[in-house]
Design a protein around this motif. Sequence first.
Motif, PDB file in Angstrom:
ATOM      1  N   HIS A  58       0.837  -1.195   0.000  1.00 20.05           N
ATOM      2  CA  HIS A  58       0.000   0.000   0.000  1.00 20.05           C
ATOM      3  C   HIS A  58       0.877   1.251   0.000  1.00 20.05           C
ATOM      4  O   HIS A  58       1.715   1.427   0.886  1.00 20.05           O
ATOM      5  N   LYS A  80      -2.110  10.819  -3.925  1.00 24.44           N
ATOM      6  CA  LYS A  80      -3.430  10.261  -3.615  1.00 24.44           C
ATOM      7  C   LYS A  80      -3.297   8.999  -2.761  1.00 24.44           C
ATOM      8  O   LYS A  80      -3.885   7.955  -3.054  1.00 24.44           O
ATOM      9  N   CYS A  81      -2.498   9.123  -1.699  1.00 22.40           N
ATOM     10  CA  CYS A  81      -2.255   7.986  -0.813  1.00 22.40           C
ATOM     11  C   CYS A  81      -2.365   8.437   0.638  1.00 22.40           C
ATOM     12  O   CYS A  81      -2.567   9.615   0.932  1.00 22.40           O
ATOM     13  N   ALA A  82      -2.251   7.489   1.535  1.00 21.92           N
ATOM     14  CA  ALA A  82      -2.370   7.771   2.962  1.00 21.92           C
ATOM     15  C   ALA A  82      -1.141   8.528   3.473  1.00 21.92           C
ATOM     16  O   ALA A  82      -0.038   8.403   2.935  1.00 21.92           O
ATOM     17  N   LEU A  96      -8.420  11.081   1.885  1.00 21.23           N
ATOM     18  CA  LEU A  96      -7.200  10.300   2.087  1.00 21.23           C
ATOM     19  C   LEU A  96      -6.978  10.044   3.574  1.00 21.23           C
ATOM     20  O   LEU A  96      -7.147  10.956   4.389  1.00 21.23           O
ATOM     21  N   PRO A  97      -6.581   8.830   3.938  1.00 22.61           N
ATOM     22  CA  PRO A  97      -6.394   8.515   5.363  1.00 22.61           C
ATOM     23  C   PRO A  97      -5.223   9.272   5.979  1.00 22.61           C
ATOM     24  O   PRO A  97      -4.165   9.417   5.361  1.00 22.61           O
ATOM     25  N   LEU A 132      -4.843   0.317   6.091  1.00 21.78           N
ATOM     26  CA  LEU A 132      -4.788   0.827   4.717  1.00 21.78           C
ATOM     27  C   LEU A 132      -5.617  -0.032   3.774  1.00 21.78           C
ATOM     28  O   LEU A 132      -6.187   0.478   2.810  1.00 21.78           O
ATOM     29  N   LEU A 164      -9.059   1.429   4.629  1.00 16.98           N
ATOM     30  CA  LEU A 164      -9.277   2.847   4.334  1.00 16.98           C
ATOM     31  C   LEU A 164      -8.849   3.241   2.929  1.00 16.98           C
ATOM     32  O   LEU A 164      -9.398   4.167   2.345  1.00 16.98           O
ATOM     33  N   ALA A 165      -7.818   2.564   2.407  1.00 20.30           N
ATOM     34  CA  ALA A 165      -7.304   2.881   1.068  1.00 20.30           C
ATOM     35  C   ALA A 165      -6.979   1.581   0.362  1.00 20.30           C
ATOM     36  O   ALA A 165      -5.815   1.183   0.285  1.00 20.30           O
TER      37      ALA A 165
END
Length: 283
Positions: free
Chosen positions: A118, A153-155, A192-193, A274, A277-278
């Motif tokens: 992730h 566009k990530c945590a 985003l987380p 993750l 959440l993502a």
Amino acid sequence: MNWFTKVRERLPFVAKRETPDNLWVKCPRCQEMVFRTEYEENLSVCPQCDHHGRIGADTRLDQILDNGDVEMLPAPKVTEDPLRFKDSKRYVDRLKAARAANPHNDAFTAAVGTIKGHRAVVGVQDFTFMGGSMGMAVGDAFCAAAQRALDEKCAFICVTAAGGARMQEGILSLMQMPRATVMTRRLREAGLPYIVILADPTTGGVTASYAMLGDVHIAEPGALIGFAGQRVIQETIREQLPEGFQRAEYLHKHGMVDMVVHRKDLRATLAQLLEFLAPAKAA
């Protein structure tokens, strides 16, 4: 001088054994002596009492991120000693001493990588650098890391460990609190987380801003987490504080943190979060 030392000095063929000064680590909680290699293999956690020791930024990133494609974010360039501050030492001298003892230029270090596939940006506050204090460099590094998460566009995962704002920068250090708060709001608006790992200790202005604004708050066992110190609180309310006050387990029991996670389980826990959440993984 004992008899064996005296005999050895008279016998030149008996070589003196050199013992490294850093062979052992003394646990601050149980006071047991632990072999350094054993201690480090156990992720800097005491094998006797499970006390979680403080670790540096590079070690923390190695423990969290997958091996391989890790990109370190550049350290921000800020005005040093904007107030020309001096107490018992000049601020510039304190910075030089801290940099000589640390691999990074300031207390916040960030990197981009993956956690079990992730994609994530991970920022780490290092308590060994002037108590992890939050100054302009820390604020800039936090905001840059959050912006990189927005771009990718990530945590964004932040590991906090700080004594609060950096007094040598005065109001300029306090202004980092609203700056960081704005970035956490942007992450939320983008869906985003933002996950916070509360390490020992997390106090002061850091607790009053980005440390308590996460979507999920994870605390390490026994971590000290709070705003003001216990003595100040006791003198203010004139009451004895309960046992374990401001420790991770107490805050978890009273709903201030979502979970208390052992260091050996932290990476797997982050991967699960993750996943939920993502769920999109890096290609």
